[in-house]
Write an enzyme that holds these catalytic residues in place. Structure first.
Site, PDB file in Angstrom:
ATOM      1  N   CYS A  79     -41.466 -32.805   2.749  1.00 27.86           N
ATOM      2  CA  CYS A  79     -40.890 -33.745   3.709  1.00 27.86           C
ATOM      3  C   CYS A  79     -41.532 -33.496   5.056  1.00 27.86           C
ATOM      4  O   CYS A  79     -41.794 -32.342   5.421  1.00 27.86           O
ATOM      5  CB  CYS A  79     -39.375 -33.550   3.821  1.00 27.86           C
ATOM      6  N   CYS A 138     -36.456 -31.314   9.964  1.00 27.19           N
ATOM      7  CA  CYS A 138     -35.104 -30.945  10.409  1.00 27.19           C
ATOM      8  C   CYS A 138     -34.990 -29.425  10.425  1.00 27.19           C
ATOM      9  O   CYS A 138     -35.413 -28.734   9.498  1.00 27.19           O
ATOM     10  CB  CYS A 138     -34.047 -31.558   9.503  1.00 27.19           C
ATOM     11  N   CYS A 147     -27.421 -28.773  -1.231  1.00 30.26           N
ATOM     12  CA  CYS A 147     -28.026 -29.590  -0.180  1.00 30.26           C
ATOM     13  C   CYS A 147     -28.919 -28.740   0.712  1.00 30.26           C
ATOM     14  O   CYS A 147     -28.486 -27.701   1.214  1.00 30.26           O
ATOM     15  CB  CYS A 147     -26.967 -30.173   0.745  1.00 30.26           C
TER      16      CYS A 147
HETATM   17  N1  SAH Z   1     -34.184 -37.060   4.073  1.00 32.94           N
HETATM   18  C1  SAH Z   1     -32.921 -37.590   3.648  1.00 32.94           C
HETATM   19  C2  SAH Z   1     -32.597 -37.202   2.243  1.00 32.94           C
HETATM   20  C3  SAH Z   1     -32.273 -35.720   2.040  1.00 32.94           C
HETATM   21  S1  SAH Z   1     -30.568 -35.629   1.808  1.00 32.94           S
HETATM   22  C4  SAH Z   1     -31.850 -37.188   4.640  1.00 32.94           C
HETATM   23  O1  SAH Z   1     -32.134 -36.379   5.507  1.00 32.94           O
HETATM   24  O2  SAH Z   1     -30.744 -37.713   4.579  1.00 32.94           O
HETATM   25  C5  SAH Z   1     -30.218 -33.980   1.973  1.00 32.94           C
HETATM   26  C6  SAH Z   1     -28.974 -33.764   2.823  1.00 32.94           C
HETATM   27  O3  SAH Z   1     -28.728 -32.356   2.918  1.00 32.94           O
HETATM   28  C7  SAH Z   1     -29.184 -34.270   4.229  1.00 32.94           C
HETATM   29  O4  SAH Z   1     -28.000 -34.755   4.779  1.00 32.94           O
HETATM   30  C8  SAH Z   1     -29.603 -32.985   4.909  1.00 32.94           C
HETATM   31  O5  SAH Z   1     -29.475 -33.052   6.284  1.00 32.94           O
HETATM   32  C9  SAH Z   1     -28.678 -31.988   4.271  1.00 32.94           C
HETATM   33  N2  SAH Z   1     -29.141 -30.617   4.416  1.00 32.94           N
HETATM   34  C10 SAH Z   1     -30.385 -30.199   4.698  1.00 32.94           C
HETATM   35  N3  SAH Z   1     -30.451 -28.852   4.760  1.00 32.94           N
HETATM   36  C11 SAH Z   1     -29.200 -28.410   4.532  1.00 32.94           C
HETATM   37  C12 SAH Z   1     -28.626 -27.114   4.431  1.00 32.94           C
HETATM   38  N4  SAH Z   1     -29.363 -26.026   4.567  1.00 32.94           N
HETATM   39  N5  SAH Z   1     -27.310 -27.020   4.147  1.00 32.94           N
HETATM   40  C13 SAH Z   1     -26.560 -28.131   3.956  1.00 32.94           C
HETATM   41  N6  SAH Z   1     -27.071 -29.378   4.006  1.00 32.94           N
HETATM   42  C14 SAH Z   1     -28.364 -29.523   4.304  1.00 32.94           C
END
Ligand code: SAH
Length: 371
Positions: free
Chosen positions: A118, A122, A341
């Site tokens: 990706c 983030c 997630c």
């Molecule tokens: N790129 C898209 C799809 C990925 S969804 C998006 O950002 O929505 C994955 C979800 O998990 C997103 O809401 C992301 O912010 C969240 N996420 C990412 N890293 C995480 C973590 N370490 N713990 C909990 N949630 C997380």
């Protein structure tokens, strides 16, 4: 003539149904054959043209000469103690992606990837550490559902699909859209209703508008902060599409009356989990038809963020509840196998032992009791 087809790898699942109909026309075939072939591929899950018994032998041989039926291989399959299964797929060019199968009482959800890696960076996400490798083709998005489905026994079927794995689906818009069509079409596709499909985005405003005009899938938006400054730090995309633009867009979307946008909010200890953060979130979302998914941070190697304690997690959810929001505090699934997630990363699953990153068991549902 000879060679014009050999030049490109004619993986049949990379053609749209319209393109395939065009090909059939050139072969002097009626167009309804396209639906027949698509049913074999997506409903009967055929692995070869030879199985397609309602086509003539000549047509089957012609198809086998002109096309291949792609199948990614499952390089690894790990099962969590909570029943969550993580698949590591190896694609034709050697890139790897992950999908996660999440069994619940009345549903079986598959979380799929739309990009290898990706590029959105983030701050708290494991996939971000990989950078963007490449976009997935529509067939590679759909194949995750087909292949995970093949591992199920008996009558078990995938009932829900979430585009929440690796990658940003709306940064790979055309391929994601074709994949959604195959996933949701009931006449010749896999036939998962769009009501049972959820796409999650980092907040690409123009593509969100387009998606809501062109499909009926559910929309989830990764918010994670309720003010511009903090969101800009956590999510670099905020410099391109500000929180204000994003929320204005959400307010103006043509969302049918019974539907709601889901906002995802990863709770990071000491960063965005205070009472003030919760109140600010309530103000930001006031009047937006939505529900809020609070996701306590899932730790992963390479990140120094921490998950808040149970008390702070409940308090955050409680404030939203008291303001009348529909709130869901998510408990991690598959965190012992790095499948929760934000834990999907081909880097971490290869280099880190699961044990080190196991987090304590979380109760089945977090108490959100009135005080
Ligand atoms: N790129 C898209 C799809 C990925 S969804 C998006 O950002 O929505 C994955 C979800 O998990 C997103 O809401 C992301 O912010 C969240 N996420 C990412 N890293 C995480 C973590 N370490 N713990 C909990 N949630 C997380």
């Amino acid at each position: 003539g000879e060679g014009d087809c050999e030049d490109f790898a004619a993986a049949v699942k990379d053609l749209s149904k319209e393109q395939f109909t065009g090909y059939l026309k050139e072969q002097g075939q009626p167009s309804y054959r396209a639906a027949q072939v698509w049913q074999w591929l997506y409903q009967k899950r055929a692995e070869s043209f030879d199985e397609m018994s309602n086509l003539s032998g000549a047509l089957r041989r012609q198809l086998a000469a002109d096309f291949s039926i792609s199948r990614p291989s499952i390089a690894r399959q790990s099962e969590s103690r909570d029943g969550t299964v993580k698949f590591l797929f190896e694609l034709a060019d050697g890139e790897t992606i992950e999908s996660v199968l999440i069994p619940e009482i009345h549903r079986l959800t598959l979380c799929i990837s739309t990009q290898a890696g990706c590029g959105f960076g983030c701050a708290f996400c494991a996939t971000a550490l990989m950078g963007l490798k490449r976009n997935l083709r529509a067939s590679e998005i759909v194949d995750q559902v087909l292949e995970a489905g093949r591992t199920l026994d008996g009558e078990r079927r995938i009932t829900h699909v979430v585009l929440m794995g690796m990658g940003e689906p709306l940064a790979n818009y055309p391929q994601t859209l074709s994949a959604l069509e195959v996933l949701s079409n009931a006449a010749w596709g896999i036939g998962i209703s769009p009501r049972r499909i959820t796409l999650s985005s980092v907040g690409l405003v123009p593509q969100i508008q387009k998606l809501m005009e062109e499909t009926r899938v559910n929309l989830a938006i990764s918010l994670h902060a309720a003010n511009e400054e903090l969101r800009g730090k956590l999510m670099p995309v905020n410099r391109k599409y500000s929180l204000k633009q994003l929320i204005d867009c959400c307010r103006s979307l043509p969302i049918p009356r019974r539907k709601r946008i889901t906002f995802e909010y990863v709770l990071l200890k000491g960063v965005n989990d205070s009472e003030e953060n919760a109140s600010e979130l309530c103000r930001l979302l006031s009047g937006v038809r939505c529900k809020v998914n609070v996701i306590p941070f899932n730790p992963h190697p390479g990140s120094s963020f921490k998950r808040p304690g149970e008390f702070d997690i409940s308090r955050f959810g409680q404030i939203l509840l008291e303001q009348g929001f529909q709130v869901n505090v998510r408990r991690p699934r598959g965190d012992d196998i790095q499948a929760a997630c934000g834990q999907l990363s081909v880097l971490s699953s290869e280099t880190v032992s699961n044990e080190r990153w196991r987090v304590e068991d979380t109760p089945h549902s977090l108490p959100l009791t009135p005080h």
